[in-house]
Design a protein around this motif. Structure first.
Motif, short mmCIF file in Angstrom:
data_model
loop_
_atom_site.label_atom_id
_atom_site.label_comp_id
_atom_site.label_asym_id
_atom_site.label_seq_id
_atom_site.Cartn_x
_atom_site.Cartn_y
_atom_site.Cartn_z
N ALA A 48 37.00 36.91 55.15
CA ALA A 48 37.83 37.46 54.08
C ALA A 48 38.22 36.33 53.14
O ALA A 48 38.71 35.28 53.58
CB ALA A 48 39.08 38.13 54.66
N VAL A 49 37.97 36.55 51.86
CA VAL A 49 38.27 35.54 50.84
C VAL A 49 39.09 36.21 49.75
O VAL A 49 38.71 37.27 49.23
CB VAL A 49 36.98 34.95 50.24
CG1 VAL A 49 37.32 33.93 49.16
CG2 VAL A 49 36.13 34.31 51.32
N SER A 50 40.22 35.59 49.39
CA SER A 50 41.07 36.11 48.33
C SER A 50 40.93 35.22 47.10
O SER A 50 40.96 33.99 47.21
CB SER A 50 42.53 36.14 48.80
OG SER A 50 43.36 36.78 47.85
N VAL A 51 40.79 35.86 45.92
CA VAL A 51 40.54 35.12 44.68
C VAL A 51 41.60 35.53 43.65
O VAL A 51 41.66 36.70 43.26
CB VAL A 51 39.13 35.41 44.12
CG1 VAL A 51 38.87 34.58 42.87
CG2 VAL A 51 38.07 35.13 45.18
N ALA A 52 42.41 34.56 43.21
CA ALA A 52 43.53 34.87 42.32
C ALA A 52 43.36 34.30 40.92
O ALA A 52 44.28 34.38 40.11
CB ALA A 52 44.84 34.36 42.92
N ASP A 53 42.20 33.75 40.61
CA ASP A 53 41.97 33.20 39.28
C ASP A 53 41.12 34.18 38.47
O ASP A 53 40.02 34.54 38.89
CB ASP A 53 41.27 31.85 39.37
CG ASP A 53 41.13 31.21 38.00
OD1 ASP A 53 40.20 31.58 37.26
OD2 ASP A 53 41.96 30.35 37.66
N PRO A 54 41.58 34.61 37.29
CA PRO A 54 40.85 35.63 36.53
C PRO A 54 39.49 35.17 36.03
O PRO A 54 38.57 35.99 35.87
CB PRO A 54 41.78 35.95 35.35
CG PRO A 54 42.69 34.77 35.25
CD PRO A 54 42.85 34.27 36.63
N VAL A 55 39.33 33.88 35.79
CA VAL A 55 38.02 33.38 35.34
C VAL A 55 37.02 33.45 36.49
O VAL A 55 35.87 33.89 36.30
CB VAL A 55 38.15 31.95 34.80
CG1 VAL A 55 36.77 31.40 34.42
CG2 VAL A 55 39.08 31.92 33.58
N LEU A 56 37.44 33.05 37.69
CA LEU A 56 36.54 33.13 38.84
C LEU A 56 36.22 34.57 39.20
O LEU A 56 35.11 34.87 39.68
CB LEU A 56 37.18 32.42 40.04
CG LEU A 56 37.43 30.91 39.89
CD1 LEU A 56 38.07 30.36 41.16
CD2 LEU A 56 36.14 30.18 39.57
N LEU A 57 37.16 35.48 38.97
CA LEU A 57 36.90 36.89 39.29
C LEU A 57 35.74 37.47 38.48
O LEU A 57 35.09 38.41 38.92
CB LEU A 57 38.17 37.72 39.02
CG LEU A 57 39.30 37.57 40.03
CD1 LEU A 57 40.51 38.37 39.58
CD2 LEU A 57 38.88 38.01 41.42
N THR A 330 34.14 39.91 52.75
CA THR A 330 35.10 40.78 52.07
C THR A 330 35.88 39.93 51.07
O THR A 330 36.55 38.97 51.44
CB THR A 330 36.08 41.42 53.07
OG1 THR A 330 35.36 42.25 53.97
CG2 THR A 330 37.12 42.25 52.35
N ILE A 331 35.75 40.28 49.79
CA ILE A 331 36.51 39.59 48.75
C ILE A 331 37.71 40.44 48.38
O ILE A 331 37.55 41.61 48.02
CB ILE A 331 35.63 39.32 47.51
CG1 ILE A 331 34.52 38.33 47.86
CG2 ILE A 331 36.49 38.77 46.37
CD1 ILE A 331 33.72 37.88 46.67
N PHE A 332 38.88 39.85 48.50
CA PHE A 332 40.10 40.56 48.13
C PHE A 332 40.52 40.17 46.72
O PHE A 332 40.48 39.00 46.35
CB PHE A 332 41.23 40.25 49.13
CG PHE A 332 41.23 41.18 50.29
CD1 PHE A 332 41.99 42.35 50.27
CD2 PHE A 332 40.44 40.93 51.39
CE1 PHE A 332 41.97 43.23 51.33
CE2 PHE A 332 40.42 41.79 52.47
CZ PHE A 332 41.19 42.96 52.45
#
Length: 442
Positions: A48-57, A330-332
């Motif tokens: 499980a990986v969480s991504v909080a940067d809008p550019v990386l999203l 799983t990308i959160f």
């Protein structure tokens, strides 16, 4: 390069999520400690990986697969497979069909008068509150949003819409009760689910025997497209599920914020008076003129996104910020953490509707604000939800001032949507006590 994150735990991460008060607050904590990309444990997800940067999203925006485990609890609602995790090849045409109705002005305009009536009925009831007696915003407004979506999806073809609302609440209470508290009320919920399915089946049958429909009729459009009646019924059910809490919760948080910022509330009231004059409710065309009201709603959904996170499953390996994400991970999407990212939202805890002027919006990455998700699994009903929420806010704020109930503490908690632990209780008072509100023009 290894993705940063907490050390593995024997319980698979369940204890850490519980200790944080839920996944949404856990993700806030993780990103504050480890940065924009975090690997963490979650029961049911090997990686499980969480991504909080809008550019990386942006690099994940194409993914059209949801992980199945987090959505398993919805499966009993459907007979044609869990619509939340249907395969991409099947999902894409189904989504296009839904958007052809849900995203269109004809659909919004057709139902606007009924939505206005329902919102006005709630306002009339609140006007009868005893002086000083608080209203429970989330209880009343989620009931209103469910009535709205029932009217939208089923039209005027249901003899007893209140019974439909009650049956759906029985079903939802059981499923969310099992999810959060391990409660079991299967018998009552199964009876309610059977009644709901029978009701929707009757509406579908009526459409199948009728003539050609228009682009504003959801069930008629699905019938014309040749969808199986059971699939149509499941589609209506998932719409009711998605819309039941989200719109009402969004309006509740907006009123909560306005009650604590009376200067902003007065500016909204001034705009409503200027645009509506002596009318107590807007017409559909008025909504585009209520620019500041829309900014307030968007800022409230930034601070309190109704759905605090989303999830996708990678179908191939990809690289995010120098980190390798394997296929099958799983990308959160931690919507709350994205909305609180100080790199794109200075003073993120502060309520500032001016963040949503056209000039301010143009300065931010597109995915810095994602209350309805993004990509091919974003919410098909986003446009409809905004129309409903802006209408309800306009009706209520034209007539009332809202103030926090004395001694009542509002605590956000995770309950499928971003809820308040003991509701949001506020007192309502007439803005113009010497005047009788004028009914909305037809």
């Amino acid at each position: 390069m290894n993705i940063p994150g907490p050390e593995p735990r024997a319980d698979g991460g369940a204890g850490a999520v519980a200790a944080a008060g839920g996944l949404h607050t856990y993700q806030l904590q993780l990103h504050a400690e480890y940065g924009p990309v975090v690997r963490f444990q979650l029961p049911g997800a090997d990686v499980a990986v969480s991504v909080a940067d809008p550019v990386l999203l942006e690099a994940t925006a194409h993914i059209d697969k949801r992980p199945e485990r987090p959505f398993e609890f919805l499966a009993p609602l459907f007979e044609t497979g869990n619509l939340q995790v249907m395969p991409a090849a099947e999902h894409a045409p189904w989504r296009r069909l839904l958007l052809s109705v849900l995203a269109g002005r004809p659909s919004h305009e057709r139902h606007f008068a009924r939505f206005t009536t329902l919102a006005t009925e709630l306002a009339d009831r609140w006007a009868g509150q005893r002086d000083g007696e608080p209203v429970e915003l989330q209880k009343d407004l989620t009931a209103l949003s469910l009535r709205m979506i029932c009217a939208y999806a089923l039209g005027g073809q249901v003899a007893d819409p209140d019974a439909v609302v009650a049956a759906f609440e029985d079903v939802l209470t059981e499923h969310l009760g099992q999810l959060y508290h391990g409660q079991e009320r299967a018998g009552r919920a199964q009876d309610a689910l059977a009644r709901l399915r029978a009701t929707v089946d009757r509406v579908v049958a009526a459409h199948r025997s009728g003539g050609r429909t228009d682009r504003s009729d959801l069930i008629g459009t699905l019938v014309e497209a040749g969808e199986d009646p059971a699939r149509i019924r499941d589609t209506v059910m998932v719409m009711m599920l998605a819309a039941h809490h989200t719109t009402g919760v969004a309006v509740s948080w907006a009123l909560h914020l306005l009650g604590r910022h009376p200067d902003v509330a007065e500016r909204v009231a001034d705009e409503l008076d200027r645009v509506l004059g002596d009318r107590s409710a807007p017409g559909y065309a008025d909504l585009r003129r209520l620019a500041y009201l829309e900014m307030v709603l968007k800022e409230s959904m930034r601070l309190y996104p109704p759905g605090p996170y989303g999830a996708r499953e990678t179908t191939e390996a990809l690289t995010l910020g120098g980190y390798e994400i394997p296929a099958g991970a799983t990308i959160f999407y931690p919507i709350w953490a994205v909305h609180m990212n100080p790199a794109y939202w200075p003073r993120p805890d502060t309520f500032l509707p001016e963040r949503f002027t056209p000039e301010a919006v143009a300065q931010r990455p597109k995915l810095a604000y994602i209350p309805f998700g993004f990509g091919p699994r974003s919410c098909e009903g986003a446009g409809l939800a905004m129309v409903e929420a802006e209408l309800v806010l306009a009706v209520l704020l034209k007539r009332f001032r809202f103030r926090p109930a004395p001694g009542h503490e509002v605590v956000p908690v995770e309950r499928f949507v971003l809820w308040a632990a003991d509701d949001i209780r506020m007192t309502v008072s007439p803005r113009l006590p010497e005047e009788v509100p004028v009914r909305a023009r037809p």
